[in-house]
Design a protein around this motif. Structure first.
Motif, PDB file in Angstrom:
ATOM      1  N   VAL A  44       0.837  -1.204   0.000  1.00 31.88           N
ATOM      2  CA  VAL A  44       0.000   0.000   0.000  1.00 31.88           C
ATOM      3  C   VAL A  44       0.875   1.259   0.000  1.00 31.88           C
ATOM      4  CG1 VAL A  44      -1.708   1.322   1.316  1.00 31.88           C
ATOM      5  CG2 VAL A  44      -1.961  -1.152   1.065  1.00 31.88           C
ATOM      6  N   VAL A  45       1.996   1.213   0.719  1.00 36.75           N
ATOM      7  CA  VAL A  45       2.926   2.345   0.704  1.00 36.75           C
ATOM      8  C   VAL A  45       3.454   2.577  -0.707  1.00 36.75           C
ATOM      9  CG1 VAL A  45       5.186   3.157   1.504  1.00 36.75           C
ATOM     10  CG2 VAL A  45       3.587   2.127   3.128  1.00 36.75           C
ATOM     11  N   GLY A  46       3.839   1.486  -1.393  1.00 37.32           N
ATOM     12  CA  GLY A  46       4.299   1.617  -2.768  1.00 37.32           C
ATOM     13  C   GLY A  46       3.208   2.112  -3.694  1.00 37.32           C
ATOM     14  N   PHE A  47       1.991   1.644  -3.474  1.00 33.63           N
ATOM     15  CA  PHE A  47       0.834   2.090  -4.244  1.00 33.63           C
ATOM     16  C   PHE A  47       0.624   3.592  -4.064  1.00 33.63           C
ATOM     17  CE2 PHE A  47      -4.089   1.922  -4.246  1.00 33.63           C
ATOM     18  CZ  PHE A  47      -4.139   2.414  -5.541  1.00 33.63           C
ATOM     19  N   THR A  48       0.744   4.063  -2.831  1.00 37.62           N
ATOM     20  CA  THR A  48       0.596   5.491  -2.542  1.00 37.62           C
ATOM     21  C   THR A  48       1.630   6.309  -3.311  1.00 37.62           C
ATOM     22  OG1 THR A  48      -0.251   5.008  -0.327  1.00 37.62           O
ATOM     23  CG2 THR A  48       0.631   7.217  -0.704  1.00 37.62           C
ATOM     24  N   LEU A  78      -4.123   0.294 -12.615  1.00 43.99           N
ATOM     25  CA  LEU A  78      -5.275   0.976 -13.191  1.00 43.99           C
ATOM     26  C   LEU A  78      -5.684   2.196 -12.365  1.00 43.99           C
ATOM     27  CD1 LEU A  78      -7.326  -2.192 -14.185  1.00 43.99           C
ATOM     28  CD2 LEU A  78      -6.239  -0.570 -15.759  1.00 43.99           C
ATOM     29  N   THR A  79      -5.590   2.094 -11.037  1.00 42.71           N
ATOM     30  CA  THR A  79      -5.923   3.256 -10.203  1.00 42.71           C
ATOM     31  C   THR A  79      -4.890   4.353 -10.383  1.00 42.71           C
ATOM     32  OG1 THR A  79      -6.954   1.787  -8.579  1.00 42.71           O
ATOM     33  CG2 THR A  79      -6.476   4.030  -7.870  1.00 42.71           C
ATOM     34  N   ALA A  80      -3.615   3.977 -10.465  1.00 43.81           N
ATOM     35  CA  ALA A  80      -2.581   4.974 -10.764  1.00 43.81           C
ATOM     36  C   ALA A  80      -2.847   5.614 -12.115  1.00 43.81           C
ATOM     37  CB  ALA A  80      -1.201   4.316 -10.745  1.00 43.81           C
ATOM     38  N   GLY A  81      -3.370   4.820 -13.060  1.00 46.19           N
ATOM     39  CA  GLY A  81      -3.757   5.378 -14.350  1.00 46.19           C
ATOM     40  C   GLY A  81      -4.853   6.419 -14.214  1.00 46.19           C
ATOM     41  N   GLY A  82      -5.777   6.216 -13.278  1.00 46.85           N
ATOM     42  CA  GLY A  82      -6.815   7.203 -13.027  1.00 46.85           C
ATOM     43  C   GLY A  82      -6.257   8.516 -12.521  1.00 46.85           C
ATOM     44  N   PHE A  83      -5.226   8.449 -11.678  1.00 41.63           N
ATOM     45  CA  PHE A  83      -4.554   9.672 -11.226  1.00 41.63           C
ATOM     46  C   PHE A  83      -3.827  10.332 -12.393  1.00 41.63           C
ATOM     47  CE2 PHE A  83      -5.134   7.822  -7.016  1.00 41.63           C
ATOM     48  CZ  PHE A  83      -5.400   8.938  -6.247  1.00 41.63           C
ATOM     49  N   LEU A  84      -3.190   9.511 -13.223  1.00 37.99           N
ATOM     50  CA  LEU A  84      -2.488  10.048 -14.386  1.00 37.99           C
ATOM     51  C   LEU A  84      -3.458  10.686 -15.368  1.00 37.99           C
ATOM     52  CD1 LEU A  84       0.235  10.298 -15.885  1.00 37.99           C
ATOM     53  CD2 LEU A  84      -0.218   8.041 -16.883  1.00 37.99           C
ATOM     54  N   GLU A 122      -7.910   4.991  -1.269  1.00 33.89           N
ATOM     55  CA  GLU A 122      -8.104   4.265  -0.013  1.00 33.89           C
ATOM     56  C   GLU A 122      -8.959   3.013  -0.221  1.00 33.89           C
ATOM     57  OE1 GLU A 122      -6.708   8.121   0.350  1.00 33.89           O
ATOM     58  OE2 GLU A 122      -8.696   7.574  -0.415  1.00 33.89           O
ATOM     59  N   GLY A 123     -10.083   3.138  -0.947  1.00 37.62           N
ATOM     60  CA  GLY A 123     -10.888   1.962  -1.254  1.00 37.62           C
ATOM     61  C   GLY A 123     -10.106   0.928  -2.046  1.00 37.62           C
ATOM     62  N   PRO A 124      -9.417   1.342  -3.139  1.00 34.74           N
ATOM     63  CA  PRO A 124      -8.565   0.392  -3.839  1.00 34.74           C
ATOM     64  C   PRO A 124      -7.510  -0.256  -2.949  1.00 34.74           C
ATOM     65  CG  PRO A 124      -8.951   2.298  -5.232  1.00 34.74           C
ATOM     66  CD  PRO A 124      -9.576   2.604  -3.895  1.00 34.74           C
ATOM     67  N   SER A 125      -6.995   0.482  -1.962  1.00 34.68           N
ATOM     68  CA  SER A 125      -6.001  -0.103  -1.055  1.00 34.68           C
ATOM     69  C   SER A 125      -6.576  -1.276  -0.276  1.00 34.68           C
ATOM     70  CB  SER A 125      -5.490   0.962  -0.074  1.00 34.68           C
ATOM     71  OG  SER A 125      -4.764   1.969  -0.746  1.00 34.68           O
ATOM     72  N   GLY A 153     -11.516   5.045  -5.729  1.00 34.72           N
ATOM     73  CA  GLY A 153     -12.080   5.115  -4.392  1.00 34.72           C
ATOM     74  C   GLY A 153     -12.730   6.461  -4.143  1.00 34.72           C
ATOM     75  N   ILE A 154     -13.513   6.538  -3.071  1.00 33.19           N
ATOM     76  CA  ILE A 154     -14.242   7.779  -2.764  1.00 33.19           C
ATOM     77  C   ILE A 154     -13.897   8.333  -1.382  1.00 33.19           C
ATOM     78  CG2 ILE A 154     -16.175   7.106  -4.244  1.00 33.19           C
ATOM     79  CD1 ILE A 154     -17.733   6.585  -1.557  1.00 33.19           C
ATOM     80  N   PHE A 155     -13.040   7.665  -0.622  1.00 32.65           N
ATOM     81  CA  PHE A 155     -12.781   8.112   0.747  1.00 32.65           C
ATOM     82  C   PHE A 155     -12.180   9.514   0.773  1.00 32.65           C
ATOM     83  CE2 PHE A 155     -14.020   4.118   2.305  1.00 32.65           C
ATOM     84  CZ  PHE A 155     -13.946   4.101   3.686  1.00 32.65           C
TER      85      PHE A 155
END
Length: 441
Positions: free
Chosen positions: A38-42, A121-127, A135-138, A341-343
């Protein structure tokens, strides 16, 4: 007749069975791995969003092309290669915890493969510059890591797949927000369905350890920093009650919109378009979010962390109507079908609502109303008041606001519950339809 406790027998039982200790060691090791993942994901999500902001600095109009194309591409990849990675991730974990879900089908909802897909894919959403949270994806990412431990566990272990999913999902919240206590409460309030009496202590330890891994890397700081709330006295009562009611109404409406948009039961024209042309619909949602981003100077894109932090610090540079535009952008992002995520966006929306009420009433201690708006909107949107309360409580400097935050969370959740059913429980039912042989509801 109850036999007296035999210390020698208890000691022998506790330490003589290698299976017990191998199970404990594996669970602890995978909990640490989940926290570090999760840290790496962040880190990856933050780098991706920095790249998007660099693109915007190069050409202000770039999001009008990049965001819809990227959104369509993410949805196509999700539907084609990782259908179980779509959406928040919390409904998938809850679906995996349903008693009706066969153990051999858990991979539909959580696995290492889905965790990797969810991260990318979530990182792609940020990109892409969407209004998105991690947070939800985590929760799904950490659950997939923890669930993979079961193939290494010895036979006749007391650690079940259900327990690993609960620990992994809660560990995701703990590591994402740097708040281990919130992870424990999330496990109790949202994920736990059956008592795990023999291994509950071990699983709770795993949740806390995953959260502490985030603390060890990121430092002992909360996600939005420390809220220095002042003026906590009777003068807060009426403004605070107004924020609680408004956040309950807004969060309840947000939850209803998400359920109607994502459950596939709506019959409006846009829902029919989504069902018939999901990729084109995703591109349209991306274009709308890009337009809102340009209209607000980029304020509504991303998680909303920067603007929430500025509001809490008293540096209010948010544009007019930020609350409404962030609300719409987050809904459209979720509706597009990308993993999101929506958190964090919910906390940003709630903070804006509290800030607006403070300005409307000319209340001198805006930070207190901002904190109440954060906990109220999140509690109403997720109908998880205790988790929401603890997440925000750990940001507050001192304990003067604890009772106010708890009361606001409960009032907002009650209002939301009147307006509609729980968000994640309903979306979990949608996920269960992916099981082989499942009939439409």
């Amino acid at each position: 007749m109850k036999h007296p406790h035999n210390i020698r027998r208890a000691f022998h039982k506790e330490f003589s069975d290698w299976r017990v200790w191998s199970s404990r060691g594996l669970v602890v090791a995978f909990a640490a791995a989940a926290g570090l993942t999760v840290v790496g994901f962040t880190w990856l999500a933050e780098q991706a969003f920095d790249l998007f902001e660099a693109l915007c600095r190069l050409a202000w109009w770039a999001p009008l092309l990049w965001t819809p194309l990227s959104t369509a591409g993410i949805v196509w990849l999700t539907r084609r290669y990782a259908a179980g990675a779509g959406g928040s991730g919390i409904p998938q974990v809850m679906a995996g915890l349903e008693p009706s879900t066969p153990t051999e089908q858990l991979g539909l909802f959580a696995s290492l493969r889905l965790s990797v897909a969810k991260i990318l894919l979530t990182a792609g959403g940020f990109l892409a510059g969407l209004s998105i949270g991690r947070e939800g994806p985590s929760v799904q990412v950490a659950a997939g890591v923890m669930l993979s431990a079961r193939r290494w566990l010895p036979e006749r272990t007391t650690v079940t797949a259900h327990g690993l999913l609960v620990a992994g999902g809660a560990a995701g919240i703990a590591a994402a927000f740097n708040t281990p206590l919130a992870g424990v409460m999330f496990a109790i309030e949202e994920l736990s369905r059956t008592p795990e009496q023999r291994s509950s202590g071990l699983l709770m330890a795993a949740i806390v350890l995953a959260g502490l891994m985030a603390v060890s890397v990121n430092g002992n700081a909360t996600y939005f920093g420390i809220i220095h709330a002042a003026g906590i006295d009777l003068s807060l009562l009426l403004p605070g009650l107004l924020v609680a009611l408004l956040s309950g109404l807004a969060g309840g409406l947000f939850s209803r919109l998400l359920i109607a948009s994502l459950s596939g039961t709506a019959t409006d024209r846009f829902s029919r378009w989504r069902g018939r042309w999901p990729i084109w619909f995703a591109a349209g949602c991306g274009l709308a979010v890009a337009g809102l981003g340009l209209l607000t100077g980029g304020a509504v894109i991303g998680s909303g962390y920067g603007h929430t932090h500025d509001m809490l610090a008293g540096h209010d540079h948010t544009p007019a109507m930020f609350f409404s535009f962030k609300f719409i952008a987050t809904w459209l992002t979720a509706w597009s079908g990308v993993p999101a995520g929506i958190f964090a966006p919910s906390l940003a929306i709630g903070a804006a609502l509290g800030n607006d009420v403070a300005q409307l009433l000319n209340y001198p201690h805006a930070s207190a109303l901002i904190a109440l708006g954060m906990v109220g909107f999140l509690a109403a949107a997720t109908q998880a008041p205790l988790t929401s309360f603890i997440i925000v409580m750990e940001m507050v400097d001192g304990h003067a606001m604890v009772l106010s935050l708890m009361a606001c969370a409960m009032v907002a959740r009650t209002v939301s519950h009147v307006l509609g059913p729980p968000l994640y429980a309903n979306l979990a039912l949608v996920q269960l339809q992916r099981l082989p042989g499942a009939r439409s509801l």
